[in-house]
Design a protein around this motif. Sequence first.
Motif, short mmCIF file in Angstrom:
data_model
loop_
_atom_site.label_atom_id
_atom_site.label_comp_id
_atom_site.label_asym_id
_atom_site.label_seq_id
_atom_site.Cartn_x
_atom_site.Cartn_y
_atom_site.Cartn_z
N GLU A 38 0.82 -1.22 0.00
CA GLU A 38 0.00 0.00 0.00
C GLU A 38 0.85 1.26 0.00
O GLU A 38 0.34 2.37 0.16
N GLY A 39 2.18 1.11 -0.11
CA GLY A 39 3.05 2.26 -0.18
C GLY A 39 3.85 2.57 1.07
O GLY A 39 4.65 3.51 1.09
N PHE A 40 3.65 1.80 2.15
CA PHE A 40 4.40 2.02 3.39
C PHE A 40 5.88 1.76 3.14
O PHE A 40 6.25 0.75 2.54
N GLN A 41 6.73 2.68 3.59
CA GLN A 41 8.17 2.51 3.47
C GLN A 41 8.75 2.43 4.88
O GLN A 41 8.90 3.45 5.56
N PRO A 42 9.06 1.22 5.33
CA PRO A 42 9.50 1.04 6.72
C PRO A 42 10.88 1.63 6.99
O PRO A 42 11.73 1.69 6.11
N THR A 43 11.03 2.08 8.22
CA THR A 43 12.32 2.53 8.74
C THR A 43 12.61 1.69 9.98
O THR A 43 11.69 1.06 10.54
N ALA A 44 13.84 1.69 10.43
CA ALA A 44 14.18 0.94 11.65
C ALA A 44 13.35 1.44 12.83
O ALA A 44 12.84 0.66 13.62
N LYS A 45 13.19 2.76 12.94
CA LYS A 45 12.40 3.33 14.05
C LYS A 45 10.94 2.89 13.94
O LYS A 45 10.32 2.54 14.95
N GLY A 46 10.40 2.87 12.74
CA GLY A 46 9.03 2.40 12.55
C GLY A 46 8.86 0.95 12.93
O GLY A 46 7.86 0.56 13.53
N ILE A 47 9.85 0.13 12.61
CA ILE A 47 9.81 -1.28 12.97
C ILE A 47 9.88 -1.45 14.48
O ILE A 47 9.18 -2.28 15.06
N GLU A 48 10.68 -0.63 15.15
CA GLU A 48 10.74 -0.67 16.62
C GLU A 48 9.36 -0.37 17.21
O GLU A 48 8.92 -1.03 18.16
N ILE A 49 8.69 0.64 16.67
CA ILE A 49 7.36 1.01 17.17
C ILE A 49 6.38 -0.13 16.96
O ILE A 49 5.63 -0.49 17.87
N ILE A 50 6.39 -0.72 15.76
CA ILE A 50 5.48 -1.85 15.48
C ILE A 50 5.79 -3.02 16.40
O ILE A 50 4.89 -3.63 16.98
N ARG A 51 7.08 -3.33 16.58
CA ARG A 51 7.48 -4.43 17.47
C ARG A 51 6.98 -4.18 18.89
O ARG A 51 6.42 -5.07 19.54
N ASP A 52 7.18 -2.97 19.37
CA ASP A 52 6.76 -2.64 20.74
C ASP A 52 5.25 -2.72 20.90
O ASP A 52 4.75 -3.14 21.95
N TYR A 53 4.50 -2.37 19.86
CA TYR A 53 3.05 -2.52 19.92
C TYR A 53 2.64 -3.99 19.91
O TYR A 53 1.83 -4.42 20.73
N VAL A 54 3.23 -4.76 19.01
CA VAL A 54 2.89 -6.19 18.89
C VAL A 54 3.20 -6.93 20.18
O VAL A 54 2.45 -7.83 20.58
N THR A 55 4.26 -6.55 20.87
CA THR A 55 4.64 -7.23 22.11
C THR A 55 3.98 -6.64 23.35
O THR A 55 4.22 -7.10 24.46
N GLY A 56 3.14 -5.60 23.18
CA GLY A 56 2.42 -5.04 24.30
C GLY A 56 3.19 -4.01 25.10
O GLY A 56 2.73 -3.57 26.14
N LYS A 57 4.34 -3.61 24.61
CA LYS A 57 5.16 -2.63 25.33
C LYS A 57 4.55 -1.23 25.25
O LYS A 57 4.70 -0.44 26.17
N ILE A 58 3.87 -0.94 24.11
CA ILE A 58 3.18 0.34 23.98
C ILE A 58 1.74 0.08 23.53
O ILE A 58 1.44 -0.96 22.95
N SER A 59 0.88 1.05 23.79
CA SER A 59 -0.55 0.91 23.47
C SER A 59 -0.85 1.44 22.07
O SER A 59 -0.03 2.14 21.46
N LEU A 60 -2.06 1.15 21.60
CA LEU A 60 -2.49 1.66 20.30
C LEU A 60 -2.52 3.19 20.31
O LEU A 60 -2.12 3.83 19.33
N SER A 61 -2.94 3.78 21.40
CA SER A 61 -2.98 5.25 21.45
C SER A 61 -1.56 5.83 21.37
O SER A 61 -1.37 6.90 20.78
N GLU A 62 -0.58 5.12 21.90
CA GLU A 62 0.80 5.58 21.77
C GLU A 62 1.28 5.45 20.32
O GLU A 62 2.00 6.32 19.82
N VAL A 63 0.88 4.38 19.64
CA VAL A 63 1.23 4.20 18.23
C VAL A 63 0.64 5.35 17.42
O VAL A 63 1.31 5.94 16.56
N VAL A 64 -0.62 5.69 17.69
CA VAL A 64 -1.27 6.78 16.98
C VAL A 64 -0.53 8.09 17.25
O VAL A 64 -0.30 8.89 16.32
N ALA A 65 -0.14 8.32 18.49
CA ALA A 65 0.60 9.55 18.83
C ALA A 65 1.93 9.59 18.08
O ALA A 65 2.32 10.64 17.55
#
Length: 73
Positions: A38-65
């Motif tokens: 869909e056009g997403f271009q991942p970065t290392a920082k973006g992958i860290e955020i996704i990983r932290d969300y998937v593992t429950g380290k951060i919430s969905l509202s934090e991902v949105v922020a």
Amino acid sequence: MFNTIEIDRTNLTIMGVKFSDLRTLDSTANAIGSNMFEGFQPTAKGIEIIRDYVTGKISLSEVVAFAKQKAYV
């Protein structure tokens, strides 16, 4: 054009971002791959955020922020 990202299943990393287990790495890689169509271009920082969300380290509202702040760049 098709872009690739570095996935190392031996060392459990995606673009150098470390994962704790293969299952989390694979599910994250699949989600990233789907979004790349869909056009997403991942970065290392973006992958860290996704990983932290998937593992429950951060919430969905934090991902949105983070997304609103463009912290994934």
